[in-house]
Design a protein around this motif. Structure first.
Motif, PDB file in Angstrom:
ATOM      1  N   GLN A   7       0.704  -1.157   0.048  1.00 35.64           N
ATOM      2  CA  GLN A   7       0.024   0.052   0.029  1.00 35.64           C
ATOM      3  C   GLN A   7       0.760   1.145  -0.074  1.00 35.64           C
ATOM      4  OE1 GLN A   7      -3.125  -0.132  -0.445  1.00 35.64           O
ATOM      5  NE2 GLN A   7      -2.750  -2.200  -0.621  1.00 35.64           N
ATOM      6  N   GLN A   8       2.197   1.130   0.159  1.00 38.25           N
ATOM      7  CA  GLN A   8       3.065   2.491   0.360  1.00 38.25           C
ATOM      8  C   GLN A   8       3.052   3.379  -1.103  1.00 38.25           C
ATOM      9  OE1 GLN A   8       6.771   1.194   1.486  1.00 38.25           O
ATOM     10  NE2 GLN A   8       6.677   0.977   3.421  1.00 38.25           N
ATOM     11  N   TYR A   9       2.543   2.635  -1.890  1.00 39.51           N
ATOM     12  CA  TYR A   9       2.689   3.382  -3.324  1.00 39.51           C
ATOM     13  C   TYR A   9       1.612   4.757  -3.308  1.00 39.51           C
ATOM     14  CZ  TYR A   9      -1.632   1.375  -5.159  1.00 39.51           C
ATOM     15  OH  TYR A   9      -2.731   1.013  -5.540  1.00 39.51           O
ATOM     16  N   LEU A  10       0.464   4.499  -2.589  1.00 41.13           N
ATOM     17  CA  LEU A  10      -0.472   5.270  -2.450  1.00 41.13           C
ATOM     18  C   LEU A  10      -0.298   6.553  -1.924  1.00 41.13           C
ATOM     19  CD1 LEU A  10      -3.294   3.137  -0.796  1.00 41.13           C
ATOM     20  CD2 LEU A  10      -3.160   3.773  -3.018  1.00 41.13           C
ATOM     21  N   GLU A  11       0.967   6.547  -1.149  1.00 38.13           N
ATOM     22  CA  GLU A  11       1.562   8.042  -1.011  1.00 38.13           C
ATOM     23  C   GLU A  11       2.452   8.939  -2.214  1.00 38.13           C
ATOM     24  OE1 GLU A  11       3.973   7.492   2.538  1.00 38.13           O
ATOM     25  OE2 GLU A  11       2.251   6.382   3.426  1.00 38.13           O
ATOM     26  N   PHE A  12       2.376   7.969  -3.235  1.00 35.76           N
ATOM     27  CA  PHE A  12       3.066   8.636  -4.581  1.00 35.76           C
ATOM     28  C   PHE A  12       2.129   9.586  -5.142  1.00 35.76           C
ATOM     29  CE2 PHE A  12       3.579   8.462  -9.101  1.00 35.76           C
ATOM     30  CZ  PHE A  12       4.813   8.894  -9.238  1.00 35.76           C
ATOM     31  N   ASP A  13       2.409  10.921  -5.311  1.00 38.24           N
ATOM     32  CA  ASP A  13       1.953  11.781  -5.615  1.00 38.24           C
ATOM     33  C   ASP A  13       1.535  12.018  -7.155  1.00 38.24           C
ATOM     34  OD1 ASP A  13       0.594  14.498  -6.333  1.00 38.24           O
ATOM     35  OD2 ASP A  13       2.020  15.779  -4.946  1.00 38.24           O
ATOM     36  N   LEU A  14       0.704  11.224  -7.647  1.00 37.06           N
ATOM     37  CA  LEU A  14       0.375  10.920  -9.044  1.00 37.06           C
ATOM     38  C   LEU A  14       0.155  12.218 -10.032  1.00 37.06           C
ATOM     39  CD1 LEU A  14      -0.057   8.667 -11.322  1.00 37.06           C
ATOM     40  CD2 LEU A  14      -2.465   8.970 -10.916  1.00 37.06           C
ATOM     41  N   LYS A  15      -0.618  12.931  -9.142  1.00 37.53           N
ATOM     42  CA  LYS A  15      -1.308  14.451  -9.808  1.00 37.53           C
ATOM     43  C   LYS A  15       0.184  15.188 -10.210  1.00 37.53           C
ATOM     44  CE  LYS A  15      -4.381  18.023  -9.044  1.00 37.53           C
ATOM     45  NZ  LYS A  15      -5.099  18.681  -8.217  1.00 37.53           N
ATOM     46  N   ARG A  16       1.171  15.400  -9.520  1.00 40.03           N
ATOM     47  CA  ARG A  16       2.354  16.039  -9.782  1.00 40.03           C
ATOM     48  C   ARG A  16       3.118  15.301 -10.749  1.00 40.03           C
ATOM     49  NH1 ARG A  16       5.995  18.026  -4.878  1.00 40.03           N
ATOM     50  NH2 ARG A  16       7.701  17.638  -6.130  1.00 40.03           N
ATOM     51  N   TYR A  17       3.062  13.814 -10.542  1.00 42.69           N
ATOM     52  CA  TYR A  17       3.832  13.236 -11.755  1.00 42.69           C
ATOM     53  C   TYR A  17       3.312  13.485 -12.959  1.00 42.69           C
ATOM     54  CZ  TYR A  17       5.951   8.791 -13.888  1.00 42.69           C
ATOM     55  OH  TYR A  17       6.461   7.932 -14.619  1.00 42.69           O
ATOM     56  N   LEU A  18       1.891  13.378 -13.103  1.00 43.41           N
ATOM     57  CA  LEU A  18       1.340  13.325 -14.441  1.00 43.41           C
ATOM     58  C   LEU A  18       1.430  14.690 -14.841  1.00 43.41           C
ATOM     59  CD1 LEU A  18      -1.911  11.609 -14.309  1.00 43.41           C
ATOM     60  CD2 LEU A  18      -0.131  10.884 -15.358  1.00 43.41           C
ATOM     61  N   ALA A  19       1.464  15.779 -14.195  1.00 47.70           N
ATOM     62  CA  ALA A  19       1.690  17.146 -14.639  1.00 47.70           C
ATOM     63  C   ALA A  19       3.114  17.302 -15.247  1.00 47.70           C
ATOM     64  CB  ALA A  19       1.343  18.150 -13.523  1.00 47.70           C
ATOM     65  N   ALA A  20       4.024  16.856 -14.558  1.00 46.10           N
ATOM     66  CA  ALA A  20       5.473  17.111 -14.937  1.00 46.10           C
ATOM     67  C   ALA A  20       5.636  15.988 -16.277  1.00 46.10           C
ATOM     68  CB  ALA A  20       6.114  16.391 -14.039  1.00 46.10           C
ATOM     69  N   GLN A  21       5.156  14.996 -16.298  1.00 44.04           N
ATOM     70  CA  GLN A  21       5.269  13.822 -17.503  1.00 44.04           C
ATOM     71  C   GLN A  21       4.651  14.708 -18.617  1.00 44.04           C
ATOM     72  OE1 GLN A  21       7.844  12.479 -16.247  1.00 44.04           O
ATOM     73  NE2 GLN A  21       7.593  10.555 -17.217  1.00 44.04           N
ATOM     74  N   GLN A  22       3.427  15.057 -18.368  1.00 44.10           N
ATOM     75  CA  GLN A  22       2.642  15.681 -19.750  1.00 44.10           C
ATOM     76  C   GLN A  22       3.129  16.595 -20.154  1.00 44.10           C
ATOM     77  OE1 GLN A  22      -1.051  15.918 -17.541  1.00 44.10           O
ATOM     78  NE2 GLN A  22      -1.826  14.003 -18.372  1.00 44.10           N
ATOM     79  N   ALA A  23       3.892  17.682 -19.185  1.00 44.75           N
ATOM     80  CA  ALA A  23       4.738  18.942 -19.689  1.00 44.75           C
ATOM     81  C   ALA A  23       5.728  18.640 -20.636  1.00 44.75           C
ATOM     82  CB  ALA A  23       5.079  19.838 -18.393  1.00 44.75           C
ATOM     83  N   GLN A  24       6.630  17.549 -20.100  1.00 38.60           N
ATOM     84  CA  GLN A  24       7.586  17.050 -20.997  1.00 38.60           C
ATOM     85  C   GLN A  24       7.217  16.572 -22.479  1.00 38.60           C
ATOM     86  OE1 GLN A  24      11.148  15.251 -19.578  1.00 38.60           O
ATOM     87  NE2 GLN A  24      10.400  14.916 -17.737  1.00 38.60           N
ATOM     88  N   VAL A  25       6.098  15.796 -22.484  1.00 41.71           N
ATOM     89  CA  VAL A  25       5.489  15.176 -23.679  1.00 41.71           C
ATOM     90  C   VAL A  25       4.922  16.140 -24.536  1.00 41.71           C
ATOM     91  CG1 VAL A  25       3.714  13.597 -24.488  1.00 41.71           C
ATOM     92  CG2 VAL A  25       5.135  12.936 -22.719  1.00 41.71           C
ATOM     93  N   GLU A  26       4.190  17.118 -23.871  1.00 40.33           N
ATOM     94  CA  GLU A  26       3.805  18.342 -24.881  1.00 40.33           C
ATOM     95  C   GLU A  26       4.908  18.982 -25.194  1.00 40.33           C
ATOM     96  OE1 GLU A  26       0.430  18.912 -25.523  1.00 40.33           O
ATOM     97  OE2 GLU A  26      -0.112  17.437 -23.987  1.00 40.33           O
ATOM     98  N   ALA A  27       6.052  19.372 -24.849  1.00 33.52           N
ATOM     99  CA  ALA A  27       7.159  20.209 -25.505  1.00 33.52           C
ATOM    100  C   ALA A  27       7.828  19.315 -26.394  1.00 33.52           C
ATOM    101  CB  ALA A  27       7.970  20.493 -24.208  1.00 33.52           C
TER     102      ALA A  27
END
Ligand code: GRG
Length: 304
Positions: A7-27
């Motif tokens: 269950q530890q992965y539940l603390e992973f900040d997916l929203k932040r991760y997605l925003a950062a990855q999406q920004a790189q992909v968009e660029a």
């Protein structure tokens, strides 16, 4: 490989991760296609490619490459190519000869803006360019891995993948005798094949061994089917604004869907079960797999 508390992965900040990855992909996508003569076709290709979308396939490819120890740079060309292929499939799917849709990603569909002739060619242009892009732009990856990626993607896109799934989908239109097995064939090919290729290509680029590839392929097949079950549910429960495309199309076209066989609640339960199986495939990877675990949950929690 290190096993961790499940269950530890539940603390992973997916929203932040997605925003950062999406920004790189968009660029990277924005840089991938220049508008040159004949401008109209490049503009039509860019119109749909840059129209938004969750960028799920590129993000899965980057996340898997990193899980196996590769870098973002190694996988970015393939990540962009996956989005080019996905976008071309949406352009062709929306054509009057197929699903005949007016909206996609919150905007008028490609053929509504550029006409059917240019929309067909924009799809063709994106498909061809995707393979050129991988072959010409991938850096710091041994050539045999790049070849494997091209072969894997070619298979996922053709008659053994997206095209085959779409053909069976078209054949089933207006029929009342479609079985759950046929529906699953359609979605494993139409939707699942490219999601699976995204994950496995990321692994190939990073030099994954056969065992890793197999585990990750199973993870991807499970989230691929869960993704489509939730897509069918959202077609009923979400609004056009939330979806960015016409809502309620399946019901209107009297299409066989998972909710039409199982109802909404049982469909959600089946999707949850597939996501749990997908996460079990990652158990051995420890913290490195947190992004892929969180992405699996996102498949069922998403609103569009
Ligand atoms: C691939 C050569 C070739 C031809 C196309 C039309 C066709 C053959 C296949 C149809 C493929 C298709 C449209 C499958 C549906 C996949 C799907 C669930 C799309 C929605 O994906 P999201 O939710 O969309 O990831 P965004 O907009 O977020 O990217």
């Amino acid at each position: 490989m290190v096993a961790t508390n499940s269950q530890q992965y539940l603390e992973f900040d997916l929203k932040r991760y997605l925003a950062a990855q999406q920004a790189q992909v968009e660029a990277a996508l924005a840089r991938s296609i220049d508008v040159v003569y004949p401008e109209k076709i490049y503009e039509a290709m860019r119109y749909s490619l840059m129209a938004g979308g969750k960028r799920l396939r590129p993000i899965l490819c980057l996340a898997t490459c990193q899980l196996i120890g590769g870098t973002t740079a190694m996988a970015m060309s393939t990540a962009c190519a996956l989005e080019m292929i996905h976008t071309m499939s949406l352009i062709h799917d929306d054509l009057p000869a197929m699903d005949n849709d007016d909206f996609r990603r919150g905007k008028p569909t490609n053929h509504k803006v550029y006409g059917e002739d240019i929309a067909i060619l924009a799809g063709d242009g994106l498909l061809a360019y995707a393979f050129e892009f991988i072959a010409a732009q991938t850096q710091d990856v041994p050539a045999d891995r790049v070849l494997q990626v091209i072969a894997k993607l070619g298979r996922a896109v053709g008659a053994a993948g997206l095209v085959g799934g779409q053909v069976v989908d078209l054949e089933c239109e207006g029929r009342s005798d479609v079985t759950v097995d046929t529906l699953t064939y359609i979605h494993r090919h139409k939707t699942g094949a490219l999601l699976e290729a995204a994950v496995v290509c990321g692994a190939i680029l990073a030099g994954a061994n056969e065992g890793d590839r197999q585990r990750l392929s199973e993870y991807a097949q499970n989230i691929g089917l869960a993704f489509q079950i939730i897509d069918d549910v959202l077609d009923i429960t979400a609004t056009q604004e939330e979806l960015g495309k016409t809502a309620g199309k399946d019901l209107q076209a009297q299409k066989a869907t998972y909710p039409s066989f199982w109802g909404i609640e049982e469909s959600k339960r089946q999707a949850d079960q597939l996501v749990n199986e997908a996460k079990a495939n990652l158990a051995a990877y420890g913290e490195s797999a947190y992004p892929l675990m969180a992405l699996a949950d996102y498949i069922t929690a998403r609103k569009n």
